[in-house]
Scaffold this motif. Structure first.
Motif, PDB file in Angstrom:
ATOM      1  N   HIS A  64       0.793  -1.245   0.000  1.00  0.00           N
ATOM      2  CA  HIS A  64       0.000   0.000   0.000  1.00  0.00           C
ATOM      3  C   HIS A  64       0.821   1.288   0.000  1.00  0.00           C
ATOM      4  O   HIS A  64       0.515   2.211   0.767  1.00  0.00           O
ATOM      5  CB  HIS A  64      -0.929   0.066   1.230  1.00  0.00           C
ATOM      6  N   ARG A  65       1.874   1.365  -0.765  1.00  0.00           N
ATOM      7  CA  ARG A  65       2.583   2.658  -0.862  1.00  0.00           C
ATOM      8  C   ARG A  65       2.938   2.919  -2.314  1.00  0.00           C
ATOM      9  O   ARG A  65       4.106   3.080  -2.677  1.00  0.00           O
ATOM     10  CB  ARG A  65       3.854   2.645  -0.011  1.00  0.00           C
ATOM     11  N   LYS A  66       1.867   2.954  -3.116  1.00  0.00           N
ATOM     12  CA  LYS A  66       2.035   2.998  -4.565  1.00  0.00           C
ATOM     13  C   LYS A  66       2.837   4.217  -5.039  1.00  0.00           C
ATOM     14  O   LYS A  66       3.732   4.077  -5.866  1.00  0.00           O
ATOM     15  CB  LYS A  66       0.632   2.997  -5.209  1.00  0.00           C
ATOM     16  N   VAL A 126      11.188   1.445   0.926  1.00  0.00           N
ATOM     17  CA  VAL A 126      10.761   2.042  -0.337  1.00  0.00           C
ATOM     18  C   VAL A 126      10.814   3.575  -0.304  1.00  0.00           C
ATOM     19  O   VAL A 126      10.751   4.227  -1.337  1.00  0.00           O
ATOM     20  CB  VAL A 126       9.342   1.528  -0.690  1.00  0.00           C
ATOM     21  N   ASP A 127      10.969   4.143   0.889  1.00  0.00           N
ATOM     22  CA  ASP A 127      10.890   5.603   1.005  1.00  0.00           C
ATOM     23  C   ASP A 127      12.255   6.270   1.155  1.00  0.00           C
ATOM     24  O   ASP A 127      12.343   7.456   1.443  1.00  0.00           O
ATOM     25  CB  ASP A 127       9.980   5.989   2.183  1.00  0.00           C
ATOM     26  N   LEU A 128      13.327   5.526   0.964  1.00  0.00           N
ATOM     27  CA  LEU A 128      14.671   6.077   1.153  1.00  0.00           C
ATOM     28  C   LEU A 128      15.398   6.236  -0.176  1.00  0.00           C
ATOM     29  O   LEU A 128      15.446   5.298  -0.985  1.00  0.00           O
ATOM     30  CB  LEU A 128      15.490   5.162   2.061  1.00  0.00           C
ATOM     31  N   MET A 216      17.565  10.810   1.438  1.00  0.00           N
ATOM     32  CA  MET A 216      16.332  11.583   1.526  1.00  0.00           C
ATOM     33  C   MET A 216      15.225  10.585   1.849  1.00  0.00           C
ATOM     34  O   MET A 216      15.222   9.485   1.312  1.00  0.00           O
ATOM     35  CB  MET A 216      16.080  12.219   0.156  1.00  0.00           C
ATOM     36  N   MET A 217      14.327  10.947   2.748  1.00  0.00           N
ATOM     37  CA  MET A 217      13.208  10.053   3.080  1.00  0.00           C
ATOM     38  C   MET A 217      11.887  10.726   2.732  1.00  0.00           C
ATOM     39  O   MET A 217      11.653  11.877   3.128  1.00  0.00           O
ATOM     40  CB  MET A 217      13.235   9.684   4.555  1.00  0.00           C
ATOM     41  N   LEU A 218      11.049  10.030   2.003  1.00  0.00           N
ATOM     42  CA  LEU A 218       9.740  10.589   1.662  1.00  0.00           C
ATOM     43  C   LEU A 218       8.885  10.664   2.922  1.00  0.00           C
ATOM     44  O   LEU A 218       8.952   9.776   3.772  1.00  0.00           O
ATOM     45  CB  LEU A 218       9.041   9.708   0.617  1.00  0.00           C
ATOM     46  N   PRO A 219       8.085  11.711   3.034  1.00  0.00           N
ATOM     47  CA  PRO A 219       7.251  11.829   4.233  1.00  0.00           C
ATOM     48  C   PRO A 219       6.129  10.783   4.235  1.00  0.00           C
ATOM     49  O   PRO A 219       5.626  10.410   3.178  1.00  0.00           O
ATOM     50  CB  PRO A 219       6.661  13.243   4.117  1.00  0.00           C
ATOM     51  N   HIS A 220       5.793  10.294   5.413  1.00  0.00           N
ATOM     52  CA  HIS A 220       4.646   9.380   5.536  1.00  0.00           C
ATOM     53  C   HIS A 220       4.165   9.422   6.968  1.00  0.00           C
ATOM     54  O   HIS A 220       4.909   9.832   7.872  1.00  0.00           O
ATOM     55  CB  HIS A 220       5.021   7.950   5.128  1.00  0.00           C
ATOM     56  N   LYS A 221       2.931   8.962   7.188  1.00  0.00           N
ATOM     57  CA  LYS A 221       2.431   8.957   8.566  1.00  0.00           C
ATOM     58  C   LYS A 221       3.115   7.830   9.326  1.00  0.00           C
ATOM     59  O   LYS A 221       3.586   6.854   8.733  1.00  0.00           O
ATOM     60  CB  LYS A 221       0.912   8.796   8.590  1.00  0.00           C
TER      61      LYS A 221
END
Ligand code: UDP
Ligand code: MN
Length: 268
Positions: A64-66, A126-128, A216-221
């Motif tokens: 769930h992090r398309k 997946v967010d790095l 860099m890390m994408l923002p997420h809750k």
């Protein structure tokens, strides 16, 4: 490695890549997949100009992090191809409604990479997004914690023994530590457990300096932390030899060779 590697080619020049240490975190790498015909079905790349000395499996735990996945796949292929390494991307997707189990997904990805004979595993959130091309995606003798300086934490070390986000480890080392724990359903603890496994077998952690290990890390809750995390961690710490690769069981739903990654869908 693939027999298509041409043994007549000169060896790839990694010193040049490390020395050049190009700043990679720029627009062109995000916007689109450059020269996408270089990438083989299933997300594999083999340099064509030179003979690679390294083969790396990138293993991504996922559900769930398309949007993040789309951004990551574009970026990582643009980034990695600058490094002239043979690599392949394995995306392991949790296809059930249980709490997310990052470490178990990583074990499953490792099993696939081992089957494909990759000597080096990189477990990658997946967010790095790595910012420097000199940050070679290869395995050092000691397990390497890669995202040491992350923008979200103002490029400070998160905590001394932090071992989360992205780790590079030789396949044989991963087998020696019996992989990661399968017990961590929900957020937290599995990376500290992995750190303890590594230490318990006498390995030291390796980190590169700030010129090479910024991310860099994408923002997420924030995900929901595991209830009674401390008790689980204490319990899991006693089970390195019986909980891990040797106790891994799951249902494999399907493996699809997508154009830019190998997609493994599982139920835990
Ligand atoms: N993840 C995912 N879906 C989820 C939770 C986690 O795909 O619902 C994967 C994703 O690769 C993510 C990683 O697990 O980057 C670690 O989770 P998270 O980013 O929430 O951890 P944190 O950054 O808070 O340590
Ligand atoms: Mn994250």
């Amino acid at each position: 490695m693939d027999t298509a590697v041409n043994t007549k080619l000169p060896k790839c020049d990694y010193e040049q890549i490390i020395f050049g240490n190009e700043f990679a975190y720029r627009g062109a790498y995000f916007r689109e997949l450059l020269n996408l015909n270089e990438i083989r079905q299933g997300g594999e790349f083999i340099p064509s100009e030179c003979r690679p000395e390294f083969s790396t499996a990138i293993i991504i735990p996922y559900r769930h992090r398309k949007d993040q996945l789309e951004a990551f796949i574009v970026y990582i292929h643009n980034f990695m191809r600058q490094q002239q390494i043979h690599y392949r991307i394995f995306l392991v997707e949790q296809n059930d409604e249980k709490p997310f189990n990052r470490a178990k997904l990583l074990n499953i990805g490792a099993v696939h990479a081992i089957k494909e004979k990759f000597p080096c595993l990189i477990f990658h959130d997946v967010d790095l997004f790595p910012m420097n091309v000199g940050n070679l995606y290869v395995c050092t003798a000691q397990p390497r914690h890669m995202p040491v300086y992350i923008d979200k934490y103002h490029f400070n070390v998160v905590y001394k023994d932090y071992f989360g986000g992205c780790v590079a480890m030789r396949t044989e080392t991963f087998q020696i530590i019996n992989g990661m724990s399968n017990l961590f359903f929900g957020w937290g603890g599995e990376d500290d457990n992995c750190f303890d496994r590594v230490k318990s077998k006498g390995f030291k952690i390796c980190r590169f300096g700030p010129n090479y290990s910024k991310y860099m890390m994408l923002p997420h809750k924030k995900e929901i932390p595991i209830v009674h995390l401390k008790a689980l961690m204490e319990n899991a710490a006693k089970q390195f030899h019986t909980d891990g690769l040797n106790s891994l069981n799951y249902t494999e739903k399907i493996v699809i060779l997508q154009p830019f990654y190998t997609h493994i869908r599982v139920e835990l």
